[in-house]
Design a protein around this motif. Sequence first.
Motif, PDB file in Angstrom:
ATOM      1  N   ARG A 118       0.840  -1.205   0.000  1.00 58.15           N
ATOM      2  CA  ARG A 118       0.000   0.000   0.000  1.00 58.15           C
ATOM      3  C   ARG A 118       0.872   1.251   0.000  1.00 58.15           C
ATOM      4  N   PRO A 119       0.413   2.315  -0.652  1.00 62.35           N
ATOM      5  CA  PRO A 119       1.162   3.579  -0.614  1.00 62.35           C
ATOM      6  C   PRO A 119       1.336   4.068   0.821  1.00 62.35           C
ATOM      7  N   GLY A 120       2.452   4.703   1.064  1.00 60.47           N
ATOM      8  CA  GLY A 120       2.714   5.296   2.372  1.00 60.47           C
ATOM      9  C   GLY A 120       2.947   4.292   3.482  1.00 60.47           C
ATOM     10  N   SER A 121       3.391   3.077   3.135  1.00 64.66           N
ATOM     11  CA  SER A 121       3.517   2.018   4.130  1.00 64.66           C
ATOM     12  C   SER A 121       4.850   2.014   4.865  1.00 64.66           C
ATOM     13  N   PHE A 122       5.840   2.745   4.379  1.00 65.37           N
ATOM     14  CA  PHE A 122       7.191   2.562   4.889  1.00 65.37           C
ATOM     15  C   PHE A 122       7.785   3.874   5.406  1.00 65.37           C
ATOM     16  N   ASP A 123       8.657   3.701   6.397  1.00 64.33           N
ATOM     17  CA  ASP A 123       9.377   4.832   6.974  1.00 64.33           C
ATOM     18  C   ASP A 123      10.653   5.129   6.194  1.00 64.33           C
ATOM     19  N   ARG A 124      11.285   4.080   5.684  1.00 60.95           N
ATOM     20  CA  ARG A 124      12.514   4.228   4.900  1.00 60.95           C
ATOM     21  C   ARG A 124      12.400   3.334   3.660  1.00 60.95           C
ATOM     22  N   VAL A 125      12.777   3.874   2.517  1.00 55.62           N
ATOM     23  CA  VAL A 125      12.723   3.122   1.258  1.00 55.62           C
ATOM     24  C   VAL A 125      14.017   3.369   0.498  1.00 55.62           C
ATOM     25  N   LEU A 126      14.599   2.297  -0.014  1.00 52.27           N
ATOM     26  CA  LEU A 126      15.775   2.403  -0.875  1.00 52.27           C
ATOM     27  C   LEU A 126      15.477   1.736  -2.207  1.00 52.27           C
ATOM     28  N   VAL A 127      15.805   2.428  -3.302  1.00 53.38           N
ATOM     29  CA  VAL A 127      15.807   1.797  -4.619  1.00 53.38           C
ATOM     30  C   VAL A 127      17.195   1.996  -5.234  1.00 53.38           C
ATOM     31  N   ASP A 128      17.941   0.916  -5.342  1.00 56.32           N
ATOM     32  CA  ASP A 128      19.232   0.903  -6.035  1.00 56.32           C
ATOM     33  C   ASP A 128      18.932   0.384  -7.429  1.00 56.32           C
ATOM     34  N   VAL A 129      18.726   1.291  -8.370  1.00 56.80           N
ATOM     35  CA  VAL A 129      18.050   0.966  -9.619  1.00 56.80           C
ATOM     36  C   VAL A 129      18.990   0.290 -10.615  1.00 56.80           C
ATOM     37  N   PRO A 130      18.431  -0.507 -11.527  1.00 57.71           N
ATOM     38  CA  PRO A 130      19.235  -1.035 -12.638  1.00 57.71           C
ATOM     39  C   PRO A 130      19.819   0.109 -13.453  1.00 57.71           C
ATOM     40  N   CYS A 131      21.051  -0.081 -13.944  1.00 58.63           N
ATOM     41  CA  CYS A 131      21.735   1.007 -14.641  1.00 58.63           C
ATOM     42  C   CYS A 131      22.804   0.429 -15.563  1.00 58.63           C
ATOM     43  N   THR A 132      23.562   1.306 -16.189  1.00 60.14           N
ATOM     44  CA  THR A 132      24.626   0.871 -17.096  1.00 60.14           C
ATOM     45  C   THR A 132      25.805   0.262 -16.369  1.00 60.14           C
TER      46      THR A 132
END
Length: 479
Positions: free
Chosen positions: A349-363
């Motif tokens: 659900r939206p707004g569910s987390f206090d901390r979020v990390l996205v280490d995204v796919p990249c070159t």
Amino acid sequence: MSQQPPRRHGTRKPYRRPQKDPVRILAFEALRAVDERDAYANLVLPPLLRKAREGGDFDSRDAALATELVYGSLRRQGTYDAIIAQCVDRPLREVDPPVLDVLTLGAHQLLGTRIPTHAAVSASVELARVVLGDGRAKFVNAVLRKVAAHDLDGWLERVAPDYDEDPEDHLGVVHAHPRWIVSALWDALGGGRAGIEDLLEADNERPEVTLVARPGRSTAEELVAAVGEDSALPGRWSPYAVRLAEGGEPGALDAVREGRAGVQDEGSQLVALALANAPLDGPDRAWLDGCAGPGGKAALLAALAAQRGAALLASEKQPHRARLVARALDGNPGPYQVIAADGTRPAWRPGSFDRVLVDVPCTGLGALRRRPEARWRRRPEDLDGFAPLQRDLLRQALAAVRIGGVAGYATCSPHLAETRAVVDDVIKGRGGPAVDVEFIDARPLMPGVPALGDGPDVQLWPHLHGTDAMYLALLRRTG
């Protein structure tokens, strides 16, 4: 220098195994796998070395030489191609790839190691005779004798374009990077010639093996004691990092086998620590790693979360990578869950987390030390393929974090199109930073680390920090 060395894939041809010199045949096999299957050397080489050791063919010195031949040949491939092209009587694209691999191995021995000239040529010719046949061995012999006529500096004076006429092309040939990557790194780095040359040289150095002691499960002091003070050093910046001397075997440590520690670049550790220590408004109970594979950052985050009584949800789109994440987190004392889910189509659900990390796919341009073949494999158009995904993942990260919580956008690339451009575009799409998102200055969250720029985001560099070129932006939801 062309954006891609003029090689072409070839079909696998049977060859006779040599009765001697297993080091060079193993290096040849690794280069063929990289060329034919688009494999990565850091995945291909370890099982080949393990098999050779188990067969009694290799000792530690053999393994070190084979590793140097493979990685050195791949790192300097573009430079060696430019030199070899001056020594053959046809376009390089018309030289069969297996022959070109033997020539590259020979060129690296002649120009990039201390192996005596006669030994480098004779060993390469013998390798060619066994794996390619007598006729091609004569061709290899003739070409390498021409290569041996000059040292590396002498060749660079002959094949590198003039710096004043085309600085990017000059640096590309001298430092073995495609021109477009030189240009992109220079733009991201800024500054003059010295800085970009230091960076390109750092990309060509063998990176240290760095361990992470997972908090609450092991300590850096325990790892140093297990390895031995003569073979291990504390990390430069992370309190959980331990750097191994050349030739260290992480898999031999009990803490690594038991999952209480792991192999993780110090830059990756710093990104996870900064996200974990960023100031929050309100509770700190639920964390999300939205691009968790293969599990290094997730394992560190899970250990840190457990110490605070928080729970981590680790999400990874690819099921086989999700299994790697589960393996990395196995044994963590705190609550956590691993799921196979697409971060652009969230299962929460939206707004569910206090901390979020996205280490995204990249070159992956920030990890060229570890994957040297990637510099010859990547194309500028790859950026267009990653761009929509990177923006979608950051948008969903901001949707997943609650008001007052923090989202971190990380990537192992310094290319501006994958770093600040992504963050700026997403924030502008929400109406600008004054609407419901504000930057958190990430620099104080990496205490002791120098040369972090003007902020508020952070770009790490191999030549300045001894890490992969990790990027991090921290954003707080304000509405």
